[in-house]
Design a protein around this motif. Structure first.
Motif, PDB file in Angstrom:
ATOM      1  N   ASN A  47     -26.221 -38.249  13.465  1.00  0.00           N
ATOM      2  CA  ASN A  47     -26.128 -38.084  14.916  1.00  0.00           C
ATOM      3  C   ASN A  47     -26.736 -36.766  15.364  1.00  0.00           C
ATOM      4  OD1 ASN A  47     -24.837 -40.538  15.204  1.00  0.00           O
ATOM      5  ND2 ASN A  47     -22.775 -39.661  15.094  1.00  0.00           N
ATOM      6  N   ASN A  48     -26.500 -35.710  14.585  1.00  0.00           N
ATOM      7  CA  ASN A  48     -27.030 -34.406  14.962  1.00  0.00           C
ATOM      8  C   ASN A  48     -28.554 -34.388  14.912  1.00  0.00           C
ATOM      9  OD1 ASN A  48     -27.917 -31.442  13.856  1.00  0.00           O
ATOM     10  ND2 ASN A  48     -26.196 -31.310  15.308  1.00  0.00           N
ATOM     11  N   ILE A  49     -29.113 -34.974  13.828  1.00  0.00           N
ATOM     12  CA  ILE A  49     -30.579 -35.018  13.715  1.00  0.00           C
ATOM     13  C   ILE A  49     -31.180 -35.859  14.834  1.00  0.00           C
ATOM     14  CG2 ILE A  49     -32.474 -35.855  12.280  1.00  0.00           C
ATOM     15  CD1 ILE A  49     -30.857 -35.079   9.827  1.00  0.00           C
ATOM     16  N   THR A  50     -30.548 -37.021  15.102  1.00  0.00           N
ATOM     17  CA  THR A  50     -31.065 -37.905  16.148  1.00  0.00           C
ATOM     18  C   THR A  50     -30.980 -37.247  17.525  1.00  0.00           C
ATOM     19  OG1 THR A  50     -30.387 -39.833  14.850  1.00  0.00           O
ATOM     20  CG2 THR A  50     -30.820 -40.173  17.195  1.00  0.00           C
ATOM     21  N   ASP A  51     -29.846 -36.629  17.807  1.00  0.00           N
ATOM     22  CA  ASP A  51     -29.688 -35.996  19.121  1.00  0.00           C
ATOM     23  C   ASP A  51     -30.663 -34.829  19.300  1.00  0.00           C
ATOM     24  OD1 ASP A  51     -27.697 -37.788  19.611  1.00  0.00           O
ATOM     25  OD2 ASP A  51     -26.037 -36.413  19.167  1.00  0.00           O
ATOM     26  N   SER A  52     -30.824 -34.025  18.246  1.00  0.00           N
ATOM     27  CA  SER A  52     -31.737 -32.884  18.345  1.00  0.00           C
ATOM     28  C   SER A  52     -33.186 -33.349  18.542  1.00  0.00           C
ATOM     29  CB  SER A  52     -31.631 -32.018  17.083  1.00  0.00           C
ATOM     30  OG  SER A  52     -30.326 -31.505  16.939  1.00  0.00           O
ATOM     31  N   ARG A  53     -33.558 -34.360  17.759  1.00  0.00           N
ATOM     32  CA  ARG A  53     -34.929 -34.859  17.858  1.00  0.00           C
ATOM     33  C   ARG A  53     -35.180 -35.499  19.225  1.00  0.00           C
ATOM     34  NH1 ARG A  53     -39.993 -34.030  16.782  1.00  0.00           N
ATOM     35  NH2 ARG A  53     -41.136 -35.775  15.829  1.00  0.00           N
ATOM     36  N   THR A  54     -34.196 -36.252  19.720  1.00  0.00           N
ATOM     37  CA  THR A  54     -34.348 -36.891  21.028  1.00  0.00           C
ATOM     38  C   THR A  54     -34.472 -35.848  22.134  1.00  0.00           C
ATOM     39  OG1 THR A  54     -33.080 -38.813  20.268  1.00  0.00           O
ATOM     40  CG2 THR A  54     -33.278 -38.504  22.636  1.00  0.00           C
ATOM     41  N   ALA A  55     -33.653 -34.820  22.085  1.00  0.00           N
ATOM     42  CA  ALA A  55     -33.731 -33.765  23.095  1.00  0.00           C
ATOM     43  C   ALA A  55     -35.089 -33.079  23.073  1.00  0.00           C
ATOM     44  CB  ALA A  55     -32.606 -32.757  22.858  1.00  0.00           C
ATOM     45  N   GLN A  56     -35.611 -32.844  21.857  1.00  0.00           N
ATOM     46  CA  GLN A  56     -36.927 -32.200  21.733  1.00  0.00           C
ATOM     47  C   GLN A  56     -38.017 -33.081  22.355  1.00  0.00           C
ATOM     48  OE1 GLN A  56     -38.279 -31.880  17.714  1.00  0.00           O
ATOM     49  NE2 GLN A  56     -39.942 -30.448  18.193  1.00  0.00           N
ATOM     50  N   LEU A  57     -37.968 -34.386  22.070  1.00  0.00           N
ATOM     51  CA  LEU A  57     -38.989 -35.283  22.605  1.00  0.00           C
ATOM     52  C   LEU A  57     -38.868 -35.446  24.128  1.00  0.00           C
ATOM     53  CD1 LEU A  57     -38.987 -38.039  19.824  1.00  0.00           C
ATOM     54  CD2 LEU A  57     -40.444 -36.015  20.024  1.00  0.00           C
ATOM     55  N   LEU A  58     -37.671 -35.472  24.632  1.00  0.00           N
ATOM     56  CA  LEU A  58     -37.488 -35.555  26.081  1.00  0.00           C
ATOM     57  C   LEU A  58     -38.047 -34.316  26.781  1.00  0.00           C
ATOM     58  CD1 LEU A  58     -33.879 -37.083  26.350  1.00  0.00           C
ATOM     59  CD2 LEU A  58     -36.068 -38.234  26.740  1.00  0.00           C
ATOM     60  N   ASN A  59     -37.809 -33.172  26.175  1.00  0.00           N
ATOM     61  CA  ASN A  59     -38.351 -31.940  26.757  1.00  0.00           C
ATOM     62  C   ASN A  59     -39.882 -31.954  26.750  1.00  0.00           C
ATOM     63  OD1 ASN A  59     -35.796 -30.910  27.251  1.00  0.00           O
ATOM     64  ND2 ASN A  59     -35.685 -29.863  25.252  1.00  0.00           N
ATOM     65  N   ALA A  60     -40.461 -32.416  25.621  1.00  0.00           N
ATOM     66  CA  ALA A  60     -41.920 -32.471  25.539  1.00  0.00           C
ATOM     67  C   ALA A  60     -42.489 -33.444  26.566  1.00  0.00           C
ATOM     68  CB  ALA A  60     -42.344 -32.860  24.123  1.00  0.00           C
ATOM     69  N   THR A  61     -41.823 -34.600  26.717  1.00  0.00           N
ATOM     70  CA  THR A  61     -42.290 -35.587  27.691  1.00  0.00           C
ATOM     71  C   THR A  61     -42.158 -35.058  29.123  1.00  0.00           C
ATOM     72  OG1 THR A  61     -41.591 -37.343  26.187  1.00  0.00           O
ATOM     73  CG2 THR A  61     -42.023 -37.963  28.463  1.00  0.00           C
ATOM     74  N   GLU A  62     -41.074 -34.372  29.369  1.00  0.00           N
ATOM     75  CA  GLU A  62     -40.882 -33.822  30.715  1.00  0.00           C
ATOM     76  C   GLU A  62     -41.971 -32.792  31.061  1.00  0.00           C
ATOM     77  OE1 GLU A  62     -37.309 -31.878  33.452  1.00  0.00           O
ATOM     78  OE2 GLU A  62     -37.133 -31.899  31.260  1.00  0.00           O
TER      79      GLU A  62
END
Length: 531
Positions: A47-62
């Motif tokens: 969960n930690n890896i998935t959440d961290s990776r998702t947050a990083q990708l959302l920031n990049a997309t934004e």
């Protein structure tokens, strides 16, 4: 089958080995505990890896979406609608380069549905994938209906070449392009690197858990062996002591608790050896004394018998008092002779010098001969003797002389205590055993008498007049004869209802008895009752 034999062997090993049970149970419980902790850690890390990776990708997309929006705004201000086509392709290239550093593989710019008029841009711009194969309708609906939230994501499966797939994440956000309308910007990211990291972590946890379980099993095995080893030595030593090897002792090492136990056990064994040796010596002296006295009394008893027989034969010539004295002397000499014979027999039993002389014997015929021998005495007492032999395997390998002695003793007791009522002798057998029972309906015995009926020199009623003499050793000798056959001699009795003695013998020498062919007491014949 082989697997059944292996299963039975494993079951016996499980039941007999405390060490095996301890190690297996400890390892299983440890595996459950480690598996529970490992599962919790795996879920938390994933969960930690998935959440961290998702947050990083959302920031990049934004960030890419903000850059794209600024590019379109600038293109409209500078060149109007003519610059939008070129701006759209430049935006896709810029977003692709911006998201590539975070695992982005594909970018798409789609015109939102439901808008009227001629579009100023193409309906679809895409780089690196077919939009319909990756972007789902659910994600498009969420982006089109976006109000305040600007970013939406959804896990997707990406083609990894051949038949393989790779995990991915599709992120979408709406764009409002001046003079062109509403568009949707999508960026697709490959999460293979995150999946590899997660697989590595899970593999590490699994290997660490297995290694820990094996280590715990090894430690428990060593510890249990240190504890169980001395206990096994003690058990083996106690078995040897029980088998008669009184000199066996437990080796003593160290000063710990197990060493103290070994010293205590050895002290107990020393005390038992001294007591057993002393008792064995006393028993041998007693047996020798009884045997010697019995033999030594034979010579004077023979002389007394000869003299008593002379007086008994001439008692009619004596005065009445002297004649009665000669009769009493003759009776007591017979009783004394029987007692000496019984004492000699008991001394042979005690010394272990008795052997069976077996031969195939028909028990029904033996019972008939014994009943006929005591029928006159039973008639004097008013008791009717009947034999109940339903049929079956009556011939057996027994010592006929000893079985006849047992039966005569049981019949004599039944006549003495039968109160003139009928006496039934049952004979029955099956494939493995033969049995006979003597049932009377006399005075019976209470529970105390039943428990002591086979004791030496014990009588239920010493004052009772007996017709068959008796020394108090008959039932004790009968029990020894039955035990010598590896058989059973059992008794049932109730006061006022009579008694029943049952003898059960194996059909063949060396067989083990499991049940008797006759119940105790046997069922009465048809048409009769125990009342």
């Amino acid at each position: 089958m082989d697997w059944r034999r292996y299963l039975r062997r494993l079951t016996r090993q499980w039941r007999s080995s405390l060490q095996l049970r301890t190690v297996v149970i400890t390892v299983l419980l440890s595996a459950v505990a480690i598996g529970t902790v490992g599962a919790y850690m795996s879920v938390s890390i994933a969960n930690n890896i998935t959440d961290s990776r998702t947050a990083q990708l959302l920031n990049a997309t934004e960030a890419a979406a903000v850059q794209a929006q600024a590019t379109f705004d600038s293109a409209v201000e500078v060149g109007g609608l003519t610059e939008l086509e070129a701006a759209g392709r430049n935006v896709l290239d810029a977003v692709s380069r911006a998201t590539a550093t975070t695992g982005g593989t594909s970018v798409a710019l789609l015109r939102a549905p439901g808008q009227g008029g001629q579009p100023a841009l193409l309906d679809t711009f895409s780089v690196g994938f077919q939009v319909d194969e990756v972007i789902s309708d659910e994600l498009r609906d969420a982006v089109v209906d976006a109000d305040q939230q600007r970013l939406y994501s959804q896990p997707v499966e990406l083609s990894a070449g051949g038949d393989g797939t790779a995990p991915g994440l599709a992120v979408g956000t709406p764009l409002d392009i001046p003079q062109a309308g509403r568009y949707e910007l999508y960026a697709v990211y490959n999460l293979s690197d995150a999946q590899r990291t997660l697989d590595f972590v899970l593999q590490t946890l699994l290997l660490a858990g297995l290694a820990l379980v094996l280590l715990i099993g090894a430690v428990v095995y060593v510890v249990v062996r240190l504890v169980i080893g001395p206990v096994q030595v003690a058990a083996e030593t106690s078995q040897k002591l029980a088998a008669g090897q009184l000199q066996e002792r437990i080796p003593v090492k160290g000063d710990d608790v197990l060493a103290t136990l070994a010293r205590s056990f050895n002290g107990m064994a020393d005390s038992l050896q001294r007591q057993i040796t002393r008792l064995a010596t006393l028993s041998q002296v007693q047996q020798r004394f009884v045997s010697d006295v019995s033999h030594e009394l034979r010579t004077p008893l023979t002389t007394i018998r000869l003299a008593g027989d002379v007086l008994y034969d001439q008692r009619e010539d004596f005065p009445p008092a002297t004649a009665r004295t000669a009769e009493l002397l003759h009776t007591q000499i017979d009783r004394f002779d029987s007692m000496l014979a019984d004492l000699l027999e008991m001394s042979r039993f005690d010394a272990g010098a008795v052997q069976l002389e077996t031969e195939p014997t028909n028990l029904v015929r033996l019972v008939e001969e014994s009943v006929e021998a005591v029928r006159p005495l039973a008639s004097e007492k008013g008791s009717e003797l009947r034999i109940e032999a339903p049929g079956g395997y009556f011939e057996a390998e027994v010592d006929a002389r000893r079985v006849r002695r047992i039966l005569q003793n049981l019949l004599g007791n039944a006549i003495d205590h039968g109160e003139g009522r009928p006496i039934l002798v049952y004979v029955d057998s099956d494939e493995h055993a033969v049995a006979l029972a003597v049932r009377d309906y006399g005075i019976g015995m209470d529970e105390t008498a039943v428990k002591r009926v086979f004791d030496r020199f014990w009588r239920a009623d010493p004052s009772r007049q007996r017709s068959t003499g008796g020394t108090g050793l008959g039932l004790a000798i009968a029990l020894e004869d039955a035990t010598l056959h590896e058989g059973w001699l059992e008794v049932w009795s109730r006061e006022g209802e009579g008694s029943c003695f049952r003898l059960t013998l194996p059909r063949r020498v060396g067989d083990t008895l499991r049940a008797s062919p006759l119940p105790l007491p046997p069922d009465p014949p048809e048409g009769e009752s125990d009342d």
